[in-house]
Design a protein around this motif. Structure first.
Motif, short mmCIF file in Angstrom:
data_model
loop_
_atom_site.label_atom_id
_atom_site.label_comp_id
_atom_site.label_asym_id
_atom_site.label_seq_id
_atom_site.Cartn_x
_atom_site.Cartn_y
_atom_site.Cartn_z
N GLU A 101 0.80 -1.21 0.00
CA GLU A 101 0.00 0.00 0.00
C GLU A 101 0.85 1.28 0.00
O GLU A 101 0.31 2.38 -0.02
N ALA A 102 2.14 1.14 0.00
CA ALA A 102 3.02 2.31 0.06
C ALA A 102 2.89 3.14 -1.22
O ALA A 102 2.78 2.59 -2.32
N PRO A 103 2.90 4.45 -1.08
CA PRO A 103 2.84 5.30 -2.28
C PRO A 103 4.13 5.21 -3.08
O PRO A 103 5.22 5.09 -2.51
N VAL A 104 3.99 5.23 -4.39
CA VAL A 104 5.15 5.22 -5.28
C VAL A 104 5.00 6.34 -6.30
O VAL A 104 3.89 6.73 -6.66
N SER A 105 6.11 6.84 -6.73
CA SER A 105 6.12 7.90 -7.74
C SER A 105 5.83 7.30 -9.11
O SER A 105 6.35 6.24 -9.46
N VAL A 106 5.00 7.97 -9.89
CA VAL A 106 4.71 7.54 -11.26
C VAL A 106 5.65 8.33 -12.17
O VAL A 106 5.56 9.56 -12.25
N PRO A 107 6.57 7.64 -12.84
CA PRO A 107 7.53 8.37 -13.68
C PRO A 107 6.86 8.98 -14.91
O PRO A 107 5.95 8.39 -15.49
N THR A 108 7.29 10.15 -15.27
CA THR A 108 6.79 10.79 -16.48
C THR A 108 7.37 10.08 -17.70
O THR A 108 8.53 9.68 -17.69
N PRO A 109 6.58 9.92 -18.75
CA PRO A 109 7.12 9.32 -19.97
C PRO A 109 7.88 10.32 -20.83
O PRO A 109 8.44 9.97 -21.87
N PHE A 110 7.93 11.57 -20.40
CA PHE A 110 8.52 12.63 -21.20
C PHE A 110 9.96 12.93 -20.78
O PHE A 110 10.33 12.78 -19.63
N THR A 111 10.73 13.38 -21.74
CA THR A 111 12.12 13.71 -21.51
C THR A 111 12.48 14.97 -22.28
O THR A 111 11.77 15.35 -23.22
N ASN A 112 13.57 15.59 -21.90
CA ASN A 112 14.11 16.73 -22.63
C ASN A 112 15.18 16.19 -23.58
O ASN A 112 16.25 15.77 -23.14
N ALA A 113 14.89 16.17 -24.85
CA ALA A 113 15.80 15.59 -25.85
C ALA A 113 17.13 16.32 -25.91
O ALA A 113 18.13 15.73 -26.32
N HIS A 114 17.17 17.58 -25.50
CA HIS A 114 18.40 18.36 -25.59
C HIS A 114 19.35 18.07 -24.44
O HIS A 114 20.47 18.54 -24.42
#
Length: 184
Positions: free
Chosen positions: A38-51
């Motif tokens: 039940e511990a909260p986990v961070s949901v990673p963003t699928p986005f990145t900075n290409a530069h």
């Protein structure tokens, strides 16, 4: 900038929010975190900075199903090679929020010089480059269908789900789904 999203599970639901609630928004029980599941986990963003990264196939757009997507290839310094109506372009900005597919080795960038700008769009430009890399490695080319099914669609679907989640959480405190079939 995207919100930081967390996910926790309780009463057989995945609960997404931008903060950890004191009580379950579904059943009202106090969330004590007694169980690791039940511990909260961070949901990673699928986005990145290409530069800030490199050597990837890039996909850019609103990911809402209503606008066209644009593709490019980043090099080791974060420059993005992309095909526009004006022809081949090298962008040093404008790709700060995109989906990245790590497919390209740094030593393969000389293959860009073999690309011919006639009769291409951004997708065929990227697929042509990827197939040049595969050919240099002694591997067979990918068809448009296989390339799209294997590399593009899974990441676009994830980006679209994430955008939907962010949009919901910008208006509501929580987003809840039944646990079965959950793959975020």
């Amino acid at each position: 900038m995207d919100l930081s999203v967390i996910r926790l599970t309780h009463c057989n639901r995945s609960i997404f929010s931008v903060c950890v609630p004191e009580a379950c928004p579904s059943c009202g029980a106090t969330l004590r975190g007694n169980r690791l599941s039940e511990a909260p986990v961070s949901v990673p963003t699928p986005f990145t900075n290409a530069h800030k990264g490199g050597c990837c196939l890039l996909i850019q757009g609103d990911f809402d199903g209503t606008s066209d997507l644009h593709t490019g290839i980043s090099n080791t310094t974060g420059a993005v090679y992309n095909y526009t109506p004006a022809g081949l372009s090298v962008s040093l900005s404008g790709w700060e929020r995109c989906v990245s597919v790590p497919l390209v080795r740094p030593d393969m960038f000389p293959l860009l010089s073999h690309f011919h700008e006639d009769d291409h769009n951004c997708f065929s430009f990227c697929l042509g480059f990827i197939n040049s890399v595969l050919g240099a490695e002694g591997r067979g080319p990918l068809s448009k269908h296989d390339f799209t099914q294997s590399y593009i669609l899974p990441r676009v679907r994830r980006a679209s789900k994430y955008n939907t989640l962010i949009t919901h959480l910008s208006k509501e405190r929580y987003y809840m789904v039944e646990r079965e079939g959950e793959d975020m």
